[in-house]
Design a protein around this motif. Structure first.
Motif, short mmCIF file in Angstrom:
data_model
loop_
_atom_site.label_atom_id
_atom_site.label_comp_id
_atom_site.label_asym_id
_atom_site.label_seq_id
_atom_site.Cartn_x
_atom_site.Cartn_y
_atom_site.Cartn_z
N UNK A 197 0.90 -1.11 -0.10
CA UNK A 197 -0.16 -0.02 0.11
C UNK A 197 0.96 1.36 0.02
N UNK A 198 1.76 1.15 0.93
CA UNK A 198 2.89 2.29 0.86
C UNK A 198 3.41 2.63 -0.62
N UNK A 199 3.80 1.46 -1.14
CA UNK A 199 4.47 1.80 -2.63
C UNK A 199 3.33 2.41 -3.30
N UNK A 200 2.19 1.84 -3.39
CA UNK A 200 1.07 2.48 -4.32
C UNK A 200 0.88 3.78 -3.86
N UNK A 201 0.78 4.20 -2.70
CA UNK A 201 0.96 5.66 -2.48
C UNK A 201 1.89 6.42 -3.00
N UNK A 202 3.11 5.92 -2.76
CA UNK A 202 4.11 6.70 -3.39
C UNK A 202 3.93 7.05 -4.82
N UNK A 203 3.65 5.81 -5.63
CA UNK A 203 3.64 6.10 -6.92
C UNK A 203 2.41 6.94 -7.32
N UNK A 204 1.49 6.64 -6.51
CA UNK A 204 0.14 7.99 -6.82
C UNK A 204 0.67 9.14 -6.60
N UNK A 205 1.36 9.34 -5.43
CA UNK A 205 1.98 11.01 -5.20
C UNK A 205 2.89 11.09 -6.11
N UNK A 206 3.73 10.21 -6.50
CA UNK A 206 4.96 10.74 -7.40
C UNK A 206 4.24 11.13 -9.04
N UNK A 207 3.04 10.85 -9.13
CA UNK A 207 2.40 11.28 -10.34
C UNK A 207 2.09 12.75 -10.57
N UNK A 208 1.99 13.56 -9.20
CA UNK A 208 1.61 14.81 -9.18
C UNK A 208 3.07 15.63 -9.09
N UNK A 209 2.75 16.79 -9.88
CA UNK A 209 3.87 17.94 -9.98
C UNK A 209 4.17 18.37 -8.59
N UNK A 210 5.21 19.37 -8.38
CA UNK A 210 5.57 19.90 -7.32
C UNK A 210 4.46 20.93 -6.74
N UNK A 211 4.03 21.77 -7.56
CA UNK A 211 2.87 22.75 -7.53
C UNK A 211 1.70 21.94 -6.94
N UNK A 212 1.36 20.96 -7.72
CA UNK A 212 0.24 20.09 -7.03
C UNK A 212 0.33 19.45 -5.68
N UNK A 213 1.52 19.29 -5.43
CA UNK A 213 1.66 18.56 -4.08
C UNK A 213 1.71 19.61 -2.98
N UNK A 214 2.17 20.80 -3.40
CA UNK A 214 2.08 22.04 -2.62
C UNK A 214 0.58 22.33 -2.17
N UNK A 215 -0.13 22.31 -3.34
CA UNK A 215 -1.52 22.68 -2.99
C UNK A 215 -2.48 21.79 -2.17
N UNK A 216 -1.98 20.38 -2.59
CA UNK A 216 -2.78 19.32 -1.58
C UNK A 216 -2.38 19.44 -0.25
N UNK A 217 -1.03 19.58 -0.02
CA UNK A 217 -0.60 20.03 1.39
C UNK A 217 -1.57 20.90 1.80
N UNK A 218 -1.59 22.05 1.39
CA UNK A 218 -2.16 23.48 1.92
C UNK A 218 -3.42 23.09 2.24
N UNK A 219 -3.96 22.54 1.13
CA UNK A 219 -5.58 22.33 1.44
C UNK A 219 -5.91 21.53 2.55
N UNK A 220 -4.99 20.44 2.58
CA UNK A 220 -5.36 19.43 3.93
C UNK A 220 -5.22 20.23 5.12
#
Length: 534
Positions: free
Chosen positions: A8-31
């Motif tokens: 599961x952790x590997x799947x999450x990492x793979x899914x997380x790595x699909x996003x760009x850096x801007x999208x990751x920051x947006x998701x973190x700020x929203x959470x």
């Protein structure tokens, strides 16, 4: 279990790595924002919200209410000065009802409740008198404090000593009272409320006339009684007269401004009103007597008395008189004839009439407009040409203002001619000067427009810069893709082996084996090339 977690952790990492850096920051700020919002909402719903239940409490009342809240285990907040108590907002109504039902809030005054605490060995006359005075003072303070404008009050009553004997040559001593009021900030007592307090104190104490009462505020300013006397508090009277005059002047100015503004334009008319008022109050008494029967002008008969007497006599001795009609004779007096009968009759009627007796006491209102002038400035349709405002319009406005002045001065009972009324009205056309405020508004508008224009230019420049940068980035990405394709093409070149330069077959075989082991795909491509060449 661990393997599943790792998967599961590997799947999450793979899914997380699909996003760009801007999208990751947006998701973190929203959470983070959602978590903070939920935390703040939970905190606000979980914390206790307090509301003031009592303010300006006396120390004894505050102590009693605090003891009740401690006993009932109700949370509360006590102010630093100890005069205000706050309880949970949901408990305000129940706490007030409980405190009032137990009589804990007495505003520092016990009132007639003092008689509930009787002495163990009885009450002496002196102690009863003191308790009675304190009870009356407490009740009066409670009544006065019910006024929303009063923060607290203090009442001191002096009762005369009761005796069955009257002092010789002197009137009986009367009670006196002194009242000090603490008025809440921002509140003001008008004369009617002051008179009500005088009557309240006078009617609450037996034998206490109004002239023996003194009421003042906490600053020592006297609040005098006005009814039934010509004395008025000078400060209150002047203030009241000033407010009445200002109110009348503002009402006339506002009404004229609204009417002319609706006709000529709101920004095309300026109205100025000046007025003086007569505040002299006059009192007159008329005693009128009128007949109930207005047609005959006759009174109402309430009693009638009629008396009728008849006299009869036979002939007899001469009465000694001589009949005749001379100056010395009495008309109708019987003569000296001794023969025949004489008759006499007496009739009297007494009627008592009742009339209408009317006593009228007329108090003239002190608010009479003594003088009124209205000045109106009108901006012509063409500000540069004063003649653009027609004389018919000017005359119509002047006639309207004259009617207003005539109606306002009707109660003054001063006859005014049309020429005198016309002198109290002024209408003049003139271009309005631009005030500093208007200029300031214009400059502010220019600054606002300039700021908006600059902001628009900045947005356009930013948009153009982003478009250029995006195109440049797209071009760079295309160039990088081309380079990558060229590199890939370069990498797919088929390897060659120079067999002519190799004399030993073993060396050729070794090279082929190494190529097959290290790069099997290239080895297969090489064989295919050889087969095609053959």
């Amino acid at each position: 279990m661990n393997e599943n977690a790792l998967q599961y952790w590997e799947r999450v990492k793979q899914y997380w790595n699909q996003f760009s850096k801007t999208q990751r920051m947006t998701i973190i700020a929203t959470v983070v924002l959602v978590v903070l919002t939920l935390g703040i909402i939970s905190y606000n719903f979980s914390k206790t919200e307090y509301a003031l239940a009592y303010t300006n409490l006396q120390p004894t009342d505050a102590a009693n209410i605090k003891s009740y809240l401690d006993g009932a285990k109700i949370p509360y907040q006590l102010s630093e000065d100890g005069k205000s108590i706050g309880v949970p907002r949901s408990e305000v109504a129940s706490v007030k009802l409980a405190v009032e039902s137990q009589g804990l809030n007495k505003t520092g005054n016990i009132g007639y409740g003092a008689f509930n605490q009787s002495s163990t060995f009885g009450t002496t006359d002196r102690e009863f008198d003191v308790k009675y005075i304190n009870a009356v003072q407490g009740e009066l303070q409670q009544l006065i404090n019910t006024n929303n404008a009063i923060a607290s009050s203090k009442v001191l009553i002096s009762l005369p000593k009761e005796t069955v004997f009257l002092p010789k040559g002197q009137e009986a001593e009367k009670a006196t009272a002194s009242v000090v009021l603490e008025i809440k900030p921002g509140y003001q007592l008008d004369q009617a409320k002051v008179d009500t307090m005088y009557n309240l104190v006078s009617h609450s104490v037996k034998g206490l006339p109004i002239e023996n009462i003194t009421i003042s505020d906490s600053n020592g300013e006297p609040l005098e009684y006005s009814k039934g006397s010509n004395k008025l508090n000078s400060g209150n009277a002047v203030r009241e007269q000033f407010e009445v005059n200002n109110q009348f002047r503002n009402d006339v100015q506002r009404n004229v401004q609204q009417m002319l503004g609706a006709i000529l334009g709101r920004d095309k008319v300026i109205v100025s009103v000046f007025s003086t008022m007569n505040f002299d109050q006059s009192r007159a008494t008329r005693n009128l007597v009128t007949a109930p029967n207005e047609v005959d002008q006759a009174g109402l008969e309430i009693s009638v008395q009629e008396i009728q007497k008849n006299y009869t006599s036979d002939g007899g001795a001469a009465e000694g008189g001589v009949p005749g009609t001379s100056e010395s004779d009495v008309p109708g007096y019987p003569g000296s004839s001794s023969t025949g009968k004489s008759n006499s009759e007496e009739l009297s009627r007494t009627v008592n009439y009742e009339v209408n007796r009317i006593t009228e006491e007329i108090v003239a209102t002190p608010y009479i407009v003594k003088d009124l002038t209205i000045n109106v400035g009108i901006e012509p349709p063409d500000p540069e040409d004063e003649n653009s405002l027609t004389p018919q319009t000017t005359e119509a406005v002047r006639q309207i203002l004259t009617n207003v002045v005539r109606a306002a001065l009707a109660d003054s009972k001063v006859p005014l001619t049309d020429e005198e009324l016309a002198k109290k009205v002024t209408v003049f056309p003139h271009a309005f000067a631009k005030t500093n405020e208007t200029q300031g508004l214009a400059s502010n508008e220019m600054l606002l427009y300039g700021a908006l224009g600059g902001l628009a230019l900045a947005l356009v420049a930013g948009g153009a810069f982003m478009m250029v940068r995006r195109r440049k980035r797209a071009q760079e990405e295309a160039e990088e893709a081309a380079l990558m394709e060229e590199a890939a093409a370069a990498k797919t070149e088929y390897p060659t082996i120079d067999i002519d330069s190799v004399s030993n077959e073993n060396q050729v075989r070794k090279q082929l084996e190494q190529l097959a082991k290290k790069k099997p795909e290239e080895f297969v491509n090489l064989l295919r090339t050889w087969l095609v060449d053959e």
